[in-house]
Design an enzyme around this catalytic site. Sequence first.
Site, PDB file in Angstrom:
ATOM      1  N   HIS A 135     -22.671  42.646 -23.500  1.00  0.00           N
ATOM      2  CA  HIS A 135     -24.005  42.414 -22.941  1.00  0.00           C
ATOM      3  C   HIS A 135     -24.576  43.799 -22.587  1.00  0.00           C
ATOM      4  CE1 HIS A 135     -26.845  41.120 -19.746  1.00  0.00           C
ATOM      5  NE2 HIS A 135     -26.763  39.901 -20.238  1.00  0.00           N
ATOM      6  N   ASP A 180     -15.685  42.306 -17.625  1.00  0.00           N
ATOM      7  CA  ASP A 180     -16.933  41.615 -17.326  1.00  0.00           C
ATOM      8  C   ASP A 180     -16.631  40.121 -17.470  1.00  0.00           C
ATOM      9  OD1 ASP A 180     -19.258  40.198 -17.567  1.00  0.00           O
ATOM     10  OD2 ASP A 180     -20.182  41.514 -19.049  1.00  0.00           O
ATOM     11  N   GLN A 192     -19.034  35.404 -18.132  1.00  0.00           N
ATOM     12  CA  GLN A 192     -19.011  34.156 -18.917  1.00  0.00           C
ATOM     13  C   GLN A 192     -17.685  33.419 -18.846  1.00  0.00           C
ATOM     14  OE1 GLN A 192     -21.557  32.674 -20.124  1.00  0.00           O
ATOM     15  NE2 GLN A 192     -23.021  34.346 -19.877  1.00  0.00           N
ATOM     16  N   LYS A 242     -23.781  32.185 -12.082  1.00  0.00           N
ATOM     17  CA  LYS A 242     -23.207  31.592 -13.291  1.00  0.00           C
ATOM     18  C   LYS A 242     -22.063  30.631 -12.956  1.00  0.00           C
ATOM     19  CE  LYS A 242     -24.524  35.382 -16.302  1.00  0.00           C
ATOM     20  NZ  LYS A 242     -25.649  34.987 -17.161  1.00  0.00           N
ATOM     21  N   CYS A 287     -29.627  39.681 -24.693  1.00  0.00           N
ATOM     22  CA  CYS A 287     -29.217  40.956 -24.066  1.00  0.00           C
ATOM     23  C   CYS A 287     -28.000  41.550 -24.777  1.00  0.00           C
ATOM     24  CB  CYS A 287     -28.915  40.797 -22.587  1.00  0.00           C
ATOM     25  SG  CYS A 287     -30.343  40.344 -21.626  1.00  0.00           S
TER      26      CYS A 287
HETATM   27  N1  PLP Z   1     -22.260  40.084 -18.842  1.00  0.00           N
HETATM   28  C1  PLP Z   1     -22.362  38.964 -19.561  1.00  0.00           C
HETATM   29  C2  PLP Z   1     -21.345  38.656 -20.602  1.00  0.00           C
HETATM   30  C3  PLP Z   1     -23.442  38.102 -19.325  1.00  0.00           C
HETATM   31  O1  PLP Z   1     -23.551  36.978 -20.050  1.00  0.00           O
HETATM   32  C4  PLP Z   1     -24.376  38.425 -18.324  1.00  0.00           C
HETATM   33  C5  PLP Z   1     -25.547  37.565 -18.097  1.00  0.00           C
HETATM   34  O2  PLP Z   1     -25.948  36.796 -18.939  1.00  0.00           O
HETATM   35  C6  PLP Z   1     -24.202  39.605 -17.597  1.00  0.00           C
HETATM   36  C7  PLP Z   1     -23.133  40.401 -17.885  1.00  0.00           C
HETATM   37  C8  PLP Z   1     -25.160  40.010 -16.533  1.00  0.00           C
HETATM   38  O3  PLP Z   1     -25.117  39.142 -15.448  1.00  0.00           O
HETATM   39  P1  PLP Z   1     -26.159  39.287 -14.265  1.00  0.00           P
HETATM   40  O4  PLP Z   1     -27.523  39.331 -14.889  1.00  0.00           O
HETATM   41  O5  PLP Z   1     -25.932  38.085 -13.421  1.00  0.00           O
HETATM   42  O6  PLP Z   1     -25.830  40.565 -13.532  1.00  0.00           O
END
Ligand code: PLP
Length: 407
Positions: free
Chosen positions: A124, A201, A204, A227, A365
């Site tokens: 992401h 990270d 998900q 999430k 993203c």
């Molecule tokens: N990493 C992954 C794999 C994501 O899917 C997301 C959000 O969709 C993020 C990071 C970023 O999360 P946040 O916008 O809640 O900080």
Amino acid sequence: MSYNIEKIRADFPALDIKIHDKYPLIYLDNAATTQKPRQMLDTEYIAYTTRNANIHRGVHTLSQQATMAHEHAREVIAKFINAKESAEILFTRGTTEGINMVASIFCSSQMRSGDEVILSAMEHHSNIVPWQLQAEARGIKLKVVPCFDNGELDMETMRSMFSDRTKLVSICYASNVLGTVNPVKEIIAVAHSHGVPVLLDAAQAIAHRKVDVTDLDVDFLAFSGHKIYGPTGIGVLYGKREWLEKLPPYHGGGEMIEHVSWEKTTYNELPYKYEAGTPDFINSVALAESINYVSNIGLNEIQAYESMLLSYATEQMLGIDGLKIYGTSVDKEAVISFLVDGVHPYDLGVLLDQQGVAIRTGHHCAQPLMQRFGIEGTARVSFALYNTKQEVESFIKALNKSLTILR
Ligand code: PLP
């Protein structure tokens, strides 16, 4: 508890929404954010109405009660991810802030020009751009592990990427586009065999499978509250004590200090060293409640249920002429990115919305990953613990109807 889908759905007021005053909401955009259970919403209301006082150092009763609730929430989260102690749980604004924080404090104190960070092709933007900022500022090199056409990581190439300049691996537990669940335990073991720490990270993964930081032996792990059926604007960064002791603070301000003078300021003990300013002591408690909610159902039960929805939806979608699914790894979260020949995903998203089905379209993203597959974007459905087989069927019906209009 057995999986009682009716009871679960009754906990989520948003699932009663009618779209365009007509269609029952079929919410298949859970990878972007999840709907909220009443239990979490009630907890937030109760916290605001009975325990709203700034925490730590307060002598009055309300402040002490708010402090206790906030610190208890930290313990709930520590237990949930099996951290050794709650001091290793840092409250952040979300995954993005957690990753930025590690990138900033790790690169500034542990890396110099020419040192390397290993990322993957399926990250992401929030696990790409923080490292690019550091690369620009400090001359750090980014190495990217490729993935195969089915969305699985090329582990052999990864193994060959380590050098004596590799200082950190930062990788997603599961891809928000492909659904791929990476072999994170193996990745951590490989990295550690080179003396390299790992940041996961877990945005998900956290709501969909058991995440155990001790079993994984991971050094840092970030996730977002929103999430996992929790509030927006709060998240967690887990860090091993040895790293959190060694690394410098991120933000400066109140809470994070032990003593301030013009000559020398000393920092607070863990976890407060990393929590400058008034903490989000309402959302922390609400997040712990959503974590209790998920734990009461059971992560293994949720994983099995969502996996059933994934198989069911995949099977039906593959029956549609010209439909291609991006991401077919063996271990996969309930996320399906797809394109249909000759159809723009945006048009599909609009037509599905007109029938009450909420999906996401675009690059999610993850523009470098789109480039890797030679596409601009996809349509994506993603499931949560409250979705049903009937919803999958309604989605397929709506999808077929949309496609007859579009081609
Ligand atoms: N990493 C992954 C794999 C994501 O899917 C997301 C959000 O969709 C993020 C990071 C970023 O999360 P946040 O916008 O809640 O900080």
